[in-house]
Enzyme design. Structure first.
Site, short mmCIF file in Angstrom:
data_model
loop_
_atom_site.label_atom_id
_atom_site.label_comp_id
_atom_site.label_asym_id
_atom_site.label_seq_id
_atom_site.Cartn_x
_atom_site.Cartn_y
_atom_site.Cartn_z
N ARG A 83 0.85 -1.18 0.00
CA ARG A 83 0.00 0.00 0.00
C ARG A 83 0.90 1.24 0.00
NH1 ARG A 83 -2.47 3.19 4.73
NH2 ARG A 83 -3.82 4.62 3.61
N HIS A 127 -2.86 10.92 0.61
CA HIS A 127 -2.33 10.74 1.97
C HIS A 127 -1.71 12.08 2.37
CE1 HIS A 127 -0.90 7.46 4.94
NE2 HIS A 127 -0.59 8.63 5.49
N GLU A 172 -7.41 8.63 6.17
CA GLU A 172 -7.71 9.34 7.42
C GLU A 172 -8.19 10.77 7.24
OE1 GLU A 172 -4.28 8.96 9.97
OE2 GLU A 172 -4.58 6.82 10.23
N ASN A 300 -7.33 2.00 10.04
CA ASN A 300 -6.01 2.18 10.65
C ASN A 300 -6.20 2.18 12.16
OD1 ASN A 300 -5.07 2.55 8.08
ND2 ASN A 300 -4.54 4.72 8.32
N TYR A 302 -4.16 2.32 15.92
CA TYR A 302 -2.94 2.52 16.72
C TYR A 302 -3.19 2.39 18.22
CZ TYR A 302 -0.54 3.71 12.47
OH TYR A 302 0.01 3.62 11.23
N GLU A 359 -3.40 0.03 8.14
CA GLU A 359 -2.22 0.42 8.93
C GLU A 359 -2.36 -0.11 10.35
OE1 GLU A 359 -1.17 4.62 9.16
OE2 GLU A 359 -1.68 4.89 7.04
C1 GBH Z 1 -1.30 7.36 10.67
O1 GBH Z 1 -2.03 8.30 11.37
C2 GBH Z 1 -0.90 7.91 9.33
O2 GBH Z 1 -1.76 7.47 8.31
C3 GBH Z 1 0.53 7.64 8.97
O3 GBH Z 1 0.90 8.44 7.88
C4 GBH Z 1 1.40 7.84 10.18
O4 GBH Z 1 2.76 7.73 9.87
C5 GBH Z 1 1.00 6.82 11.21
O5 GBH Z 1 -0.34 6.94 11.53
C6 GBH Z 1 1.76 6.92 12.52
O6 GBH Z 1 1.45 8.11 13.19
O7 GBH Z 1 -0.98 15.00 18.78
O8 GBH Z 1 -2.77 16.13 17.65
O9 GBH Z 1 -0.63 16.03 16.65
C7 GBH Z 1 -2.49 7.92 12.63
C8 GBH Z 1 -3.24 9.04 13.23
C9 GBH Z 1 -1.96 11.07 13.16
C10 GBH Z 1 -2.74 10.09 15.22
C11 GBH Z 1 -1.14 12.07 13.93
C12 GBH Z 1 -1.98 11.09 15.98
C13 GBH Z 1 -0.90 13.24 16.01
C14 GBH Z 1 -2.02 13.91 16.74
N1 GBH Z 1 -2.39 9.95 13.89
N2 GBH Z 1 -1.47 12.16 15.25
S1 GBH Z 1 -1.58 15.37 17.51
#
Ligand code: GBH
Length: 454
Positions: A83, A127, A172, A300, A302, A359
């Site tokens: 991907r 993206h 996202e 996705n 996390y 993801e």
């Molecule tokens: C994904 O986002 C993305 O699709 C990917 O590109 C990225 O590398 C990966 O996760 C790892 O982060 O504290 O308000 O700044 C996951 C969603 C995006 C959640 C960024 C937290 C920071 C929030 N995330 N984020 S903030």
């Protein structure tokens, strides 16, 4: 806590897709080569104070030059699919008008390199790298951007649709809208709640229009959208916690799931945001367009959101907390049960649409050993624990069809710059040398059929 045991790829359906994921701005570099125009992430990273250490994607991990080597890496891991995302400013340097042939040629060569190695390409159209000229015209809060996105999608379909049969429209949209235009933590760095809601709507409208464009041009395509979904749990069972959970689930999950999969905004959340916007930008037929039938939903995952009622109205009356679980280098709690919860919840509430984990992964402070190896046992535990949770969801009846590890290799982690490493392959950012981490070796062994403990 979940039970520990043995797990293998045989615990998943035989036709399950196993892959790795990346995105254009995070890996390509070569931001002014091949006729590429500037994106909002070039502008944002060049603005002092926006990205940790002043990092940017100018060089990244030189994937634009090294894509053959990277395809070899993937072949070595034994993945079925890759991907990646297409950089809109490579295809249309200003975001509209005719295609830039050098940009098309790059992705065409990449796709051929994958197919030659038996790896199925899954292309994400967006993206987060919006062409800067479109931001100058108003960006996603402007309705025109949705139409420009559909035209761009048609160009990609025309150029790659003979060989690419799996498309993800957006990655996202919550992040694009609420981090880009709401909190300003991501490009273009604006902080305006009403603009963020308009951006979310026009992203979804662009998604619906792009689905139409893809279907017309590539009738045998599998088309989906990727959402970042979070199970939301109350921090305790005190007064007001249920409402905090409802609000955050509403804005993080249902604000996108409901329009895309049911063709309606969730009424309770419309009320929650009424003091910010009357949603006058929603035109009559939009929700029907947004509700275009999909072949799969990309998820996705996390971590989980744990919430309690908050004291400050500015934070939406909610406070985020945690449960004292071990965390990754991002500070996110490792919570594999949350993956089971969100997958089963989507299937329970939105029906049996096939799901694909587009993801899942973790950042840790990896260290390269004297012998050049990278021992990252916590990342192996993370992946094994989440795969076990995914397998439990499959047993519970979730139509899960694929899993993509984030990420193939260390890369530019947005506002965190290069300080946070998500790869299962280590990259030396000075020499660009790639070294498969222990987690990469573990994933390869899993894909080859080995049983693993978790
Ligand atoms: C994904 O986002 C993305 O699709 C990917 O590109 C990225 O590398 C990966 O996760 C790892 O982060 O504290 O308000 O700044 C996951 C969603 C995006 C959640 C960024 C937290 C920071 C929030 N995330 N984020 S903030």
């Amino acid at each position: 806590d979940h039970d520990h045991g043995a797990l293998s790829r045989g615990d998943f359906p035989p036709e399950f897709t196993w892959g790795v994921a990346t995105s254009s701005y995070q890996i390509e570099g070569a931001t002014s080569e091949g006729g590429r125009g500037p994106s909002i992430w070039d502008t944002f990273s060049a603005t002092p104070g926006r990205v940790v250490d002043g990092d940017n994607g100018d060089v990244a991990v030189e994937h634009y030059r090294r894509y053959q080597q990277d395809a070899d890496l993937m072949a070595g891991l034994g993945v079925d699919a890759y991907r990646f995302s297409v950089a809109w400013p490579r295809i249309q340097p200003t975001g509209s008008g005719p295609v830039n042939q050098a940009g098309v040629d790059f992705y065409s060569r990449l796709v051929d390199a994958l197919l030659e190695r038996g790896i199925t390409p899954w292309a994400t159209l967006y993206h987060w790298d919006l062409p800067q000229p479109l931001e100058d015209l108003g960006g996603w809060p402007s309705r025109d951007t949705a139409y420009r996105f559909a035209e761009y999608a048609a160009h990609v379909a025309d150029a790659l649709g003979d060989r690419v049969k799996h498309f993800i429209t957006l990655n996202e949209p919550w992040c694009s809208a609420f981090l880009g235009y709401g909190s300003g933590r991501h490009a273009p760095g604006r902080s305006d709640g009403a603009a963020a809601l308009a951006a979310a709507h026009h992203l979804m409208l662009g998604h619906g229009l792009a689905v139409q464009a893809l279907r017309e041009r590539v009738p045998d395509a599998q088309v989906g959208i990727t959402l970042n979904l979070y199970p939301v749990t109350g921090a305790h069972d005190g007064h007001g916690v249920d409402d905090a959970v409802r609000r955050i689930d509403g804005l993080s999950n249902r604000w996108f799931l409901d329009p895309v999969l049911r063709g309606a905004y969730p009424k309770d959340v419309v009320e929650d945001v009424a003091h910010i916007s009357d949603l006058a930008f929603v035109a009559d037929a939009d929700l029907e367009t947004i509700n275009a039938p999909l072949d799969f939903l990309g998820v996705n995952y996390y971590t989980r959101h744990v919430v309690a009622p908050g004291a400050f109205p500015g934070t939406g009356l909610v406070e985020f907390t945690d449960r004292g679980l071990p965390t990754t280098a991002m500070g996110w709690e490792v919570d594999a049960d949350g993956l089971f919860d969100i997958l089963t919840r989507v299937t329970r509430d939105y029906g049996d649409l096939p799901l694909v984990m587009t993801e899942n992964g973790a950042a840790f402070d990896d260290e390269v050993g004297a012998d050049g190896t990278v021992h990252d046992p916590r990342r192996i535990d993370f992946l094994a624990g989440h795969l076990a949770a995914a397998a439990r969801a499959v047993r519970a009846g979730v139509p899960l069809r694929g899993y993509f590890a984030w990420s193939l290799m260390d890369n530019f982690e947005w506002a965190e710059g290069y300080a946070k490493r998500f790869g299962i392959v280590h990259v030396d950012f000075d020499t660009q040398e790639r070294t498969v981490k222990d987690s990469g070796r573990w994933y390869a062994a899993f894909l080859a059929g080995d049983r693993t403990q978790y």
